[in-house]
Design an enzyme around this catalytic site. Structure first.
Site, PDB file in Angstrom:
ATOM      1  N   SER A  72      38.348  34.262  42.083  1.00 19.17           N
ATOM      2  CA  SER A  72      39.708  33.967  42.519  1.00 19.17           C
ATOM      3  C   SER A  72      39.710  34.609  43.923  1.00 19.17           C
ATOM      4  O   SER A  72      39.167  35.742  44.235  1.00 19.17           O
ATOM      5  CB  SER A  72      40.522  34.732  41.277  1.00 19.17           C
ATOM      6  OG  SER A  72      41.949  34.501  42.088  1.00 19.17           O
ATOM      7  N   TYR A  90      43.189  41.142  35.806  1.00 16.97           N
ATOM      8  CA  TYR A  90      42.732  39.863  36.207  1.00 16.97           C
ATOM      9  C   TYR A  90      41.922  39.943  37.483  1.00 16.97           C
ATOM     10  O   TYR A  90      40.724  39.473  37.862  1.00 16.97           O
ATOM     11  CB  TYR A  90      44.169  39.123  36.416  1.00 16.97           C
ATOM     12  CG  TYR A  90      43.549  37.471  36.607  1.00 16.97           C
ATOM     13  CD1 TYR A  90      43.111  36.669  35.902  1.00 16.97           C
ATOM     14  CD2 TYR A  90      43.898  37.203  38.233  1.00 16.97           C
ATOM     15  CE1 TYR A  90      42.860  35.262  36.340  1.00 16.97           C
ATOM     16  CE2 TYR A  90      43.286  35.661  38.621  1.00 16.97           C
ATOM     17  CZ  TYR A  90      42.820  34.915  37.473  1.00 16.97           C
ATOM     18  OH  TYR A  90      42.495  33.623  38.156  1.00 16.97           O
TER      19      TYR A  90
END
Length: 268
Positions: free
Chosen positions: A142, A156
């Site tokens: 990401s 995350y």
């Protein structure tokens, strides 16, 4: 369609929707046979039915939050005699809220899917990928891995950063065996992700330029791993933001993240 791709299957985890499904479709367009895995069997079968006119598709359901799942999945692939040349570690999700708002089993399950399963599947399948002489590993990370962490994004961003470093080391270790390893680092992408985390309404307020399409992300990732790029950031805007994040003072970037976290994350 007769495949002109090198022999071997692409295993795509989390293939039932979003970026995973888009990657499967892109590989099918390129004539690469597929092994699709995820928890939702109905979604996998729908995608398999769509793609079987182009390539051979095998469906092997697996819940990667189960620590035994990677070993069972690898054993089933071997039992079916399916040579894996490409591994796409895409399975993942987000846990909304600050670190202490969730119990530890919730975090442990998240870490198992995002770190444990990706690491173990790579370890179990890497010998076959190396043996192919032209193997590929695509780890879906990401853009969050490339900038300071945001409030409400405690694990995350951390696990996505792990995938980037994991990819870099694997790329160096396996270059002499013809294996390309890439960390795909997309920014905000239209998918079910924000519906699952309950942040769709919040995210819909972001400007259109902040959003990427799953098909474009999939193509960028596959093109990148074929070219041997270790980190791929889709979209000009995100490449510019990465440049700025690398060259501005850390304290400034962290301050900007802190001031804008509540616009994009649940922090309570």
């Amino acid at each position: 369609m007769v495949s002109t791709a090198p022999a071997g299957y692409a295993l795509v985890t989390g293939a039932s929707s979003g970026i995973g499904a888009a990657i499967a479709r892109e590989y099918a367009q390129r004539g690469v046979p597929l092994i699709l895995t995820a928890r939702r069997v109905d979604k996998l079968e729908q995608l398999a039915a769509e793609l079987r006119g182009k390539v051979q598709v095998e469906v092997i359901p697996a819940d990667l939050s189960d620590p035994k799942a990677p070993e069972i999945l690898a054993a089933e692939i071997q039992r079916r005699g399916l040579p894996v040349r490409i591994l796409v570690n895409n399975a993942g999700y987000g846990v909304p809220g600050r670190y202490l708002t969730k119990d530890w089993p919730t975090h442990a399950q998240f870490l198992q899917v995002m770190v444990g399963a990706a690491s173990e599947l790579t370890w179990r399948l890497l010998p076959a990928i190396r043996a192919s002489g032209h193997g590929r590993i695509l780890n879906v990370a990401s853009f969050a891995a490339l900038v300071p962490g945001a409030d409400g994004q405690t694990l995350y961003a951390a696990v996505k950063a792990y995938l980037v470093r994991f990819s870099e080391s694997l790329a160096l270790e396996n270059l002499d065996r013809g294996v390309h390893v890439t960390a795909l680092c997309p920014g905000f992408t239209w998918s079910e992700f924000h519906d699952v985390t309950g942040t769709r309404e919040m995210m819909s307020k972001l400007p259109k330029w902040a959003w990427l399409e799953t098909d474009a992300v999939a193509k960028a990732g596959i093109d990148g791993v074929e070219r041997g790029k270790v980190i791929v950031v889709p979209g000009r805007v995100y490449r510019l933001l990465r440049f700025l994040a690398k060259h501005l003072p850390d304290s400034l970037v962290l301050g900007l993240m802190g001031r804008n976290s509540k616009k994009i994350r649940k922090v309570d």
